[in-house]
Motif scaffolding. Structure first.
Motif, PDB file in Angstrom:
ATOM      1  N   ASP A   1       0.873  -1.178   0.000  1.00 15.18           N
ATOM      2  CA  ASP A   1       0.000   0.000   0.000  1.00 15.18           C
ATOM      3  C   ASP A   1       0.906   1.222   0.000  1.00 15.18           C
ATOM      4  O   ASP A   1       1.940   1.240   0.664  1.00 15.18           O
ATOM      5  N   ASP A   2       0.511   2.250  -0.740  1.00 18.95           N
ATOM      6  CA  ASP A   2       1.280   3.493  -0.779  1.00 18.95           C
ATOM      7  C   ASP A   2       0.828   4.371   0.377  1.00 18.95           C
ATOM      8  O   ASP A   2      -0.274   4.907   0.364  1.00 18.95           O
ATOM      9  N   ILE A   3       1.662   4.489   1.422  1.00 20.48           N
ATOM     10  CA  ILE A   3       1.243   5.223   2.621  1.00 20.48           C
ATOM     11  C   ILE A   3       1.881   6.605   2.730  1.00 20.48           C
ATOM     12  O   ILE A   3       1.580   7.347   3.649  1.00 20.48           O
ATOM     13  N   GLY A   4       2.758   6.928   1.786  1.00 21.38           N
ATOM     14  CA  GLY A   4       3.376   8.254   1.807  1.00 21.38           C
ATOM     15  C   GLY A   4       2.842   9.086   0.674  1.00 21.38           C
ATOM     16  O   GLY A   4       1.678   8.984   0.282  1.00 21.38           O
ATOM     17  N   ASN A   5       3.686   9.939   0.132  1.00 17.28           N
ATOM     18  CA  ASN A   5       3.318  10.664  -1.079  1.00 17.28           C
ATOM     19  C   ASN A   5       3.211   9.658  -2.216  1.00 17.28           C
ATOM     20  O   ASN A   5       3.827   8.593  -2.163  1.00 17.28           O
ATOM     21  N   PRO A   6       2.436   9.977  -3.256  1.00 22.89           N
ATOM     22  CA  PRO A   6       2.278   9.023  -4.367  1.00 22.89           C
ATOM     23  C   PRO A   6       3.642   8.597  -4.918  1.00 22.89           C
ATOM     24  O   PRO A   6       4.509   9.411  -5.184  1.00 22.89           O
ATOM     25  N   GLY A   7       3.825   7.288  -5.058  1.00 28.22           N
ATOM     26  CA  GLY A   7       5.089   6.766  -5.544  1.00 28.22           C
ATOM     27  C   GLY A   7       6.129   6.720  -4.444  1.00 28.22           C
ATOM     28  O   GLY A   7       5.844   6.973  -3.279  1.00 28.22           O
ATOM     29  N   LYS A   8       7.362   6.407  -4.824  1.00 30.63           N
ATOM     30  CA  LYS A   8       8.450   6.301  -3.845  1.00 30.63           C
ATOM     31  C   LYS A   8       8.806   7.682  -3.304  1.00 30.63           C
ATOM     32  O   LYS A   8       8.918   8.645  -4.055  1.00 30.63           O
ATOM     33  N   ASP A   9       8.947   7.806  -1.999  1.00 30.57           N
ATOM     34  CA  ASP A   9       9.346   9.078  -1.431  1.00 30.57           C
ATOM     35  C   ASP A   9      10.419   8.873  -0.378  1.00 30.57           C
ATOM     36  O   ASP A   9      10.808   7.750  -0.074  1.00 30.57           O
TER      37      ASP A   9
END
Length: 202
Positions: free
Chosen positions: A191-199
């Protein structure tokens, strides 16, 4: 009795008193686990499919890097803790190319206050809050073979990811490190739990 409860473990001790050891000790254990020639002159009856490294430090060792690369070349998936200094400074072996670096999140899916972060981190997993202010401030872990205790750290987060890799290998034995990392990077496993995409945080 964990994430991959039908997996077989190959525990290799590389740290001694005061949790200290050498890069050479760790490198030789990696080579042994991968079924490759090492200083012991011994080989396991079956090599490991997944290696978890809940350890590390800030120094980049060529001996360590060479062992990592040799193990990756024979198809071993290597997972490592990102470190607990709350910094983006590179932490090895998690920062090595090809190693899945794991940071820690709390039960609220926020970055644990102690967890390292930054561009070398590949995924975050449960590692506790480290606060000790709740029943589940840490990750329930076995202790002395017959007891349980709560611990917090990226060393608790990394085995969650290694366990997932072990589950996947049980279904698809041909799964490679590259395929596993690509599945992580594309969001197929997370699940993406930060900003969209890798951060930088996750």
């Amino acid at each position: 009795a964990g994430v991959a409860y039908n997996a077989t473990l190959m525990p290799l001790r590389v740290l001694g008193l005061n949790d200290e050891g050498t890069n050479d000790d760790i490198a030789n254990a990696i080579l042994y686990a991968a079924g490759l020639p090492n200083s012991s002159g011994l080989l396991p009856s079956k090599r490991a499919d997944v290696i978890n490294l809940s350890l590390g430090g800030p120094d980049r060792s060529e001996t360590f890097a060479s062992a990592i690369n040799d193990a990756l070349e024979v198809g071993v998936i290597i997972v490592a803790a990102a470190g607990n200094e709350s910094t983006s400074t590179d932490f090895y072996p998690a920062a090595f190319e090809g190693v899945v670096g794991v940071s820690s999140v709390t039960d609220n899916k926020t970055l644990s206050t102690f967890s390292n972060f930054g561009s070398k981190i590949d995924v975050a997993a449960p590692g506790g809050s480290g606060s000790g202010d709740s029943l589940f401030g840490g990750i329930l872990s076995t202790l002395f073979a017959s007891e349980y205790a709560e611990f917090s750290g990226t060393s608790m987060a990394a085995p969650h990811v290694a366990g997932i890799a072990a589950l996947m290998k049980s279904v698809k034995p041909s799964l490679t490190q590259a395929q596993f990392s690509n599945a992580l990077a594309s969001g197929e496993l997370t699940d993406d739990i930060g900003n969209p995409g890798k951060d930088e945080s996750f």
